[in-house]
Design a protein around this motif. Structure first.
Motif, PDB file in Angstrom:
ATOM      1  N   THR A 141       0.871  -1.190   0.000  1.00 11.47           N
ATOM      2  CA  THR A 141       0.000   0.000   0.000  1.00 11.47           C
ATOM      3  C   THR A 141       0.894   1.221   0.000  1.00 11.47           C
ATOM      4  OG1 THR A 141      -1.739  -1.154   1.221  1.00 11.47           O
ATOM      5  CG2 THR A 141      -1.829   1.248   1.196  1.00 11.47           C
ATOM      6  N   ILE A 142       0.723   2.085  -1.013  1.00 14.86           N
ATOM      7  CA  ILE A 142       1.601   3.236  -1.161  1.00 14.86           C
ATOM      8  C   ILE A 142       0.789   4.521  -1.189  1.00 14.86           C
ATOM      9  CG2 ILE A 142       3.201   1.778  -2.451  1.00 14.86           C
ATOM     10  CD1 ILE A 142       2.502   3.277  -4.984  1.00 14.86           C
ATOM     11  N   LEU A 143       1.367   5.584  -0.648  1.00 18.47           N
ATOM     12  CA  LEU A 143       0.759   6.915  -0.692  1.00 18.47           C
ATOM     13  C   LEU A 143       1.610   7.797  -1.588  1.00 18.47           C
ATOM     14  CD1 LEU A 143      -1.351   8.979   0.313  1.00 18.47           C
ATOM     15  CD2 LEU A 143       0.219   9.508   2.199  1.00 18.47           C
ATOM     16  N   VAL A 144       0.976   8.397  -2.585  1.00 18.25           N
ATOM     17  CA  VAL A 144       1.666   9.250  -3.551  1.00 18.25           C
ATOM     18  C   VAL A 144       1.136  10.668  -3.420  1.00 18.25           C
ATOM     19  CG1 VAL A 144       2.152   9.667  -5.985  1.00 18.25           C
ATOM     20  CG2 VAL A 144       1.945   7.311  -5.141  1.00 18.25           C
ATOM     21  N   HIS A 145       1.932  11.572  -2.865  1.00 20.28           N
ATOM     22  CA  HIS A 145       1.557  12.981  -2.851  1.00 20.28           C
ATOM     23  C   HIS A 145       1.773  13.573  -4.243  1.00 20.28           C
ATOM     24  CE1 HIS A 145       0.658  13.376   1.343  1.00 20.28           C
ATOM     25  NE2 HIS A 145       1.873  13.031   1.749  1.00 20.28           N
ATOM     26  N   ALA A 146       1.013  14.626  -4.570  1.00 20.99           N
ATOM     27  CA  ALA A 146       1.079  15.244  -5.901  1.00 20.99           C
ATOM     28  C   ALA A 146       0.858  14.185  -6.979  1.00 20.99           C
ATOM     29  CB  ALA A 146       2.403  15.973  -6.113  1.00 20.99           C
ATOM     30  N   ALA A 147      -0.204  13.408  -6.796  1.00 18.23           N
ATOM     31  CA  ALA A 147      -0.434  12.238  -7.641  1.00 18.23           C
ATOM     32  C   ALA A 147      -0.739  12.594  -9.086  1.00 18.23           C
ATOM     33  CB  ALA A 147      -1.570  11.396  -7.064  1.00 18.23           C
ATOM     34  N   ALA A 148      -1.163  13.830  -9.358  1.00 13.54           N
ATOM     35  CA  ALA A 148      -1.475  14.230 -10.728  1.00 13.54           C
ATOM     36  C   ALA A 148      -0.309  14.928 -11.416  1.00 13.54           C
ATOM     37  CB  ALA A 148      -2.701  15.151 -10.746  1.00 13.54           C
ATOM     38  N   LEU A 207      -2.626   1.402   7.539  1.00  9.98           N
ATOM     39  CA  LEU A 207      -1.731   2.444   7.028  1.00  9.98           C
ATOM     40  C   LEU A 207      -0.893   1.956   5.837  1.00  9.98           C
ATOM     41  CD1 LEU A 207      -0.695   4.059  10.442  1.00  9.98           C
ATOM     42  CD2 LEU A 207      -2.672   4.582   8.976  1.00  9.98           C
ATOM     43  N   CYS A 208       0.130   2.720   5.488  1.00  4.74           N
ATOM     44  CA  CYS A 208       0.872   2.483   4.240  1.00  4.74           C
ATOM     45  C   CYS A 208       2.266   1.925   4.505  1.00  4.74           C
ATOM     46  CB  CYS A 208       1.005   3.782   3.449  1.00  4.74           C
ATOM     47  SG  CYS A 208      -0.570   4.520   2.963  1.00  4.74           S
ATOM     48  N   ASP A 209       2.779   1.238   3.513  1.00  6.33           N
ATOM     49  CA  ASP A 209       4.149   0.741   3.583  1.00  6.33           C
ATOM     50  C   ASP A 209       5.152   1.842   3.279  1.00  6.33           C
ATOM     51  OD1 ASP A 209       3.633  -2.229   3.905  1.00  6.33           O
ATOM     52  OD2 ASP A 209       2.511  -1.828   2.066  1.00  6.33           O
ATOM     53  N   VAL A 210       4.774   2.762   2.382  1.00  8.42           N
ATOM     54  CA  VAL A 210       5.700   3.808   1.948  1.00  8.42           C
ATOM     55  C   VAL A 210       4.905   5.045   1.557  1.00  8.42           C
ATOM     56  CG1 VAL A 210       5.719   2.890  -0.418  1.00  8.42           C
ATOM     57  CG2 VAL A 210       7.598   4.340   0.352  1.00  8.42           C
ATOM     58  N   VAL A 211       5.469   6.209   1.831  1.00  7.48           N
ATOM     59  CA  VAL A 211       4.932   7.488   1.373  1.00  7.48           C
ATOM     60  C   VAL A 211       5.953   8.116   0.437  1.00  7.48           C
ATOM     61  CG1 VAL A 211       4.266   9.837   2.029  1.00  7.48           C
ATOM     62  CG2 VAL A 211       3.571   7.905   3.457  1.00  7.48           C
ATOM     63  N   TYR A 212       5.518   8.462  -0.781  1.00  6.26           N
ATOM     64  CA  TYR A 212       6.363   9.157  -1.747  1.00  6.26           C
ATOM     65  C   TYR A 212       5.931  10.621  -1.767  1.00  6.26           C
ATOM     66  CZ  TYR A 212       7.498   4.431  -3.362  1.00  6.26           C
ATOM     67  OH  TYR A 212       7.915   3.117  -3.438  1.00  6.26           O
ATOM     68  N   ASP A 213       6.823  11.498  -1.300  1.00  5.30           N
ATOM     69  CA  ASP A 213       6.432  12.886  -1.061  1.00  5.30           C
ATOM     70  C   ASP A 213       7.280  13.872  -1.846  1.00  5.30           C
ATOM     71  OD1 ASP A 213       5.328  15.183  -0.012  1.00  5.30           O
ATOM     72  OD2 ASP A 213       6.526  15.126   1.820  1.00  5.30           O
ATOM     73  N   ALA A 214       6.633  14.604  -2.758  1.00  6.84           N
ATOM     74  CA  ALA A 214       7.303  15.666  -3.503  1.00  6.84           C
ATOM     75  C   ALA A 214       6.873  17.045  -3.027  1.00  6.84           C
ATOM     76  CB  ALA A 214       7.002  15.524  -4.995  1.00  6.84           C
ATOM     77  N   ILE A 215       6.083  17.110  -1.962  1.00  5.27           N
ATOM     78  CA  ILE A 215       5.520  18.387  -1.499  1.00  5.27           C
ATOM     79  C   ILE A 215       6.400  19.033  -0.434  1.00  5.27           C
ATOM     80  CG2 ILE A 215       3.521  19.518  -0.491  1.00  5.27           C
ATOM     81  CD1 ILE A 215       3.071  18.418  -3.293  1.00  5.27           C
ATOM     82  N   GLY A 216       6.802  18.261   0.573  1.00  5.29           N
ATOM     83  CA  GLY A 216       7.733  18.779   1.574  1.00  5.29           C
ATOM     84  C   GLY A 216       7.066  19.403   2.777  1.00  5.29           C
ATOM     85  N   GLN A 217       7.289  20.680   2.960  1.00 10.29           N
ATOM     86  CA  GLN A 217       6.909  21.384   4.179  1.00 10.29           C
ATOM     87  C   GLN A 217       5.429  21.212   4.528  1.00 10.29           C
ATOM     88  OE1 GLN A 217       6.792  26.006   4.691  1.00 10.29           O
ATOM     89  NE2 GLN A 217       8.924  25.356   4.905  1.00 10.29           N
ATOM     90  N   ALA A 239       7.948  21.004  -3.196  1.00  8.89           N
ATOM     91  CA  ALA A 239       7.204  22.016  -3.938  1.00  8.89           C
ATOM     92  C   ALA A 239       6.629  23.103  -3.036  1.00  8.89           C
ATOM     93  CB  ALA A 239       6.079  21.354  -4.738  1.00  8.89           C
ATOM     94  N   SER A 240       6.340  22.767  -1.764  1.00  9.59           N
ATOM     95  CA  SER A 240       5.791  23.750  -0.830  1.00  9.59           C
ATOM     96  C   SER A 240       6.868  24.373   0.054  1.00  9.59           C
ATOM     97  CB  SER A 240       4.730  23.093   0.056  1.00  9.59           C
ATOM     98  OG  SER A 240       5.327  22.138   0.918  1.00  9.59           O
ATOM     99  N   GLY A 241       8.107  24.007  -0.156  1.00  9.82           N
ATOM    100  CA  GLY A 241       9.206  24.465   0.672  1.00  9.82           C
ATOM    101  C   GLY A 241       9.886  23.283   1.341  1.00  9.82           C
ATOM    102  N   PRO A 242      11.156  23.447   1.730  1.00  5.66           N
ATOM    103  CA  PRO A 242      11.898  22.325   2.312  1.00  5.66           C
ATOM    104  C   PRO A 242      11.408  21.947   3.698  1.00  5.66           C
ATOM    105  CG  PRO A 242      13.190  24.344   2.438  1.00  5.66           C
ATOM    106  CD  PRO A 242      11.975  24.670   1.621  1.00  5.66           C
ATOM    107  N   ILE A 243      11.576  20.681   4.037  1.00  7.57           N
ATOM    108  CA  ILE A 243      11.269  20.206   5.388  1.00  7.57           C
ATOM    109  C   ILE A 243      12.347  20.721   6.333  1.00  7.57           C
ATOM    110  CG2 ILE A 243      11.084  18.157   6.851  1.00  7.57           C
ATOM    111  CD1 ILE A 243      10.031  16.668   4.379  1.00  7.57           C
ATOM    112  N   ALA A 244      11.916  21.335   7.413  1.00  8.12           N
ATOM    113  CA  ALA A 244      12.872  21.866   8.387  1.00  8.12           C
ATOM    114  C   ALA A 244      13.525  20.721   9.162  1.00  8.12           C
ATOM    115  CB  ALA A 244      12.161  22.811   9.353  1.00  8.12           C
ATOM    116  N   ALA A 245      14.642  21.037   9.795  1.00 12.39           N
ATOM    117  CA  ALA A 245      15.308  20.043  10.636  1.00 12.39           C
ATOM    118  C   ALA A 245      14.329  19.535  11.693  1.00 12.39           C
ATOM    119  CB  ALA A 245      16.525  20.668  11.310  1.00 12.39           C
ATOM    120  N   PHE A 246      14.379  18.230  11.969  1.00 11.48           N
ATOM    121  CA  PHE A 246      13.468  17.667  12.956  1.00 11.48           C
ATOM    122  C   PHE A 246      14.230  16.700  13.841  1.00 11.48           C
ATOM    123  CE2 PHE A 246      13.333  14.722   9.409  1.00 11.48           C
ATOM    124  CZ  PHE A 246      13.259  13.466   9.995  1.00 11.48           C
TER     125      PHE A 246
END
Length: 323
Positions: A141-148, A207-217, A239-246
């Motif tokens: 089961t995969i989650l694809v952000h910005a799928a279009a 839930l999902c095995d993997v999330v593929y994320d091109a959106i970020g912040q 695409a929405s800005g970089p992920i901050a340090a966590f």
């Protein structure tokens, strides 16, 4: 003389300039191309803005397809007249250019220049995400952000063909319908729905095995709430800005998760890896598992308009520039 798009400063789309360029003969190990189609990617925006700085003046663009018109000393794998494509060679916004031969692949006759120009960066990104970062198998089961988006549609199609349940997110009902037509089993409108809650609902809490994320912040850290214990978070864009340090301990709290920030440049750095990945992608296209589609075309000189549309998230699928 060949038309080339250059920037002399970092900034918005208005920094692009169309210039005539006297291209030298290809040097040792290089191939000269007459380009037929150039792919547009969000990394081009980052590089134009200076987020990924390169020396100025600069010609952007990383993927294209065309014909070999000359070869430099020592080049044996390619000859004049060969159809070729590439996806990791900065400088694609041009009518003609010289490219290191090691970055090129042969383009089969059955694949058009337009498809060749969008399959390399976007398609090979999908390849390493689905086949290497997390090896998707039937039942995944995969989650694809910005799928279009460009890579998103590759992920939906290929993930579906591999037997996964594909959950996408997109910004509108129209984009969700597009993702569903390309293999997404479910699609969540993230602007009006809590995507993490919907993922839990869709999967019955598994839930999902993997999330593929091109959106970020904008999608972090909620994307972590979409993962099963020991799941993989793959951040390949912002695409929405970089992920901050966590705090890395967050991964333990969320279920001993894995997180990676991979890049095509690293996965395809070795010639043998590039060839192997391309062969896998070409097979997926030839068998119909993946059907790259061009949703917008701009003349090379109108690259600023193409960038404005891309940044405004008005685009779906793949966009090309036509030299």
């Amino acid at each position: 003389m060949a038309k080339t798009i250059r920037i002399h400063e970092f900034g918005g789309p208005d920094v692009f300039q169309v210039e005539d360029h006297d291209l030298p003969a290809p040097g040792p190990g290089e191939v000269r191309l007459r380009q037929r189609a150039v792919g547009l990617n969000y990394i081009d925006v980052y590089q134009r803005q200076g987020a990924y700085p390169n020396p100025l003046p600069l010609t952007l663009g990383n993927e294209a397809a065309g014909d070999v018109v000359a070869v430099g000393e020592g080049v044996t794998e390619f000859k004049e007249g060969d159809r070729v494509a590439y996806g990791t060679a900065l400088g694609a916004y041009a009518e003609e250019r010289n490219v290191p031969a090691r970055l090129l692949v042969h383009l089969p006759e059955a694949i058009s220049y337009e498809v060749g120009a969008v399959m390399m960066l976007k398609g090979l990104t999908a390849q390493y995400l689905l086949r290497q970062v997390y090896a998707v198998v039937p039942g995944s089961t995969i989650l694809v952000h910005a799928a279009a988006g460009g890579v998103g549609l590759f992920l939906c199609q290929w993930g579906h063909a591999l037997g996964a349940t594909v959950i996408g997110t997109a910004g509108s009902a129209e984009k969700c319908e597009l993702a569903k037509r390309h293999g997404a089993d479910h699609c969540i409108e993230y602007r009006r729905e809590d995507f993490a809650a919907r993922v839990a609902e869709i999967t019955g809490g598994a839930l999902c095995d993997v999330v593929y994320d091109a959106i970020g912040q904008a999608t972090f850290p909620k994307s972590l709430d979409c993962l099963r214990p020991l799941g993989m978070f793959a951040s390949y864009g912002a695409a929405s800005g970089p992920i901050a340090a966590f705090d890395i301990n967050l991964l333990a709290k969320k279920g001993s998760l894995f997180a990676t920030r991979p890049s095509l440049f690293a996965y395809s750095a070795k010639r043998e890896a590039l060839v192997r990945m391309t062969e896998d992608l070409v097979t997926a296209i030839e068998t119909g598992a993946v059907r790259p589609e061009i949703h917008a075309r701009y003349p090379l000189a109108e690259v600023a308009e193409a960038h404005r549309a891309l940044e405004a998230r008005e685009t779906t699928g793949s966009t090309i520039l036509v030299p």
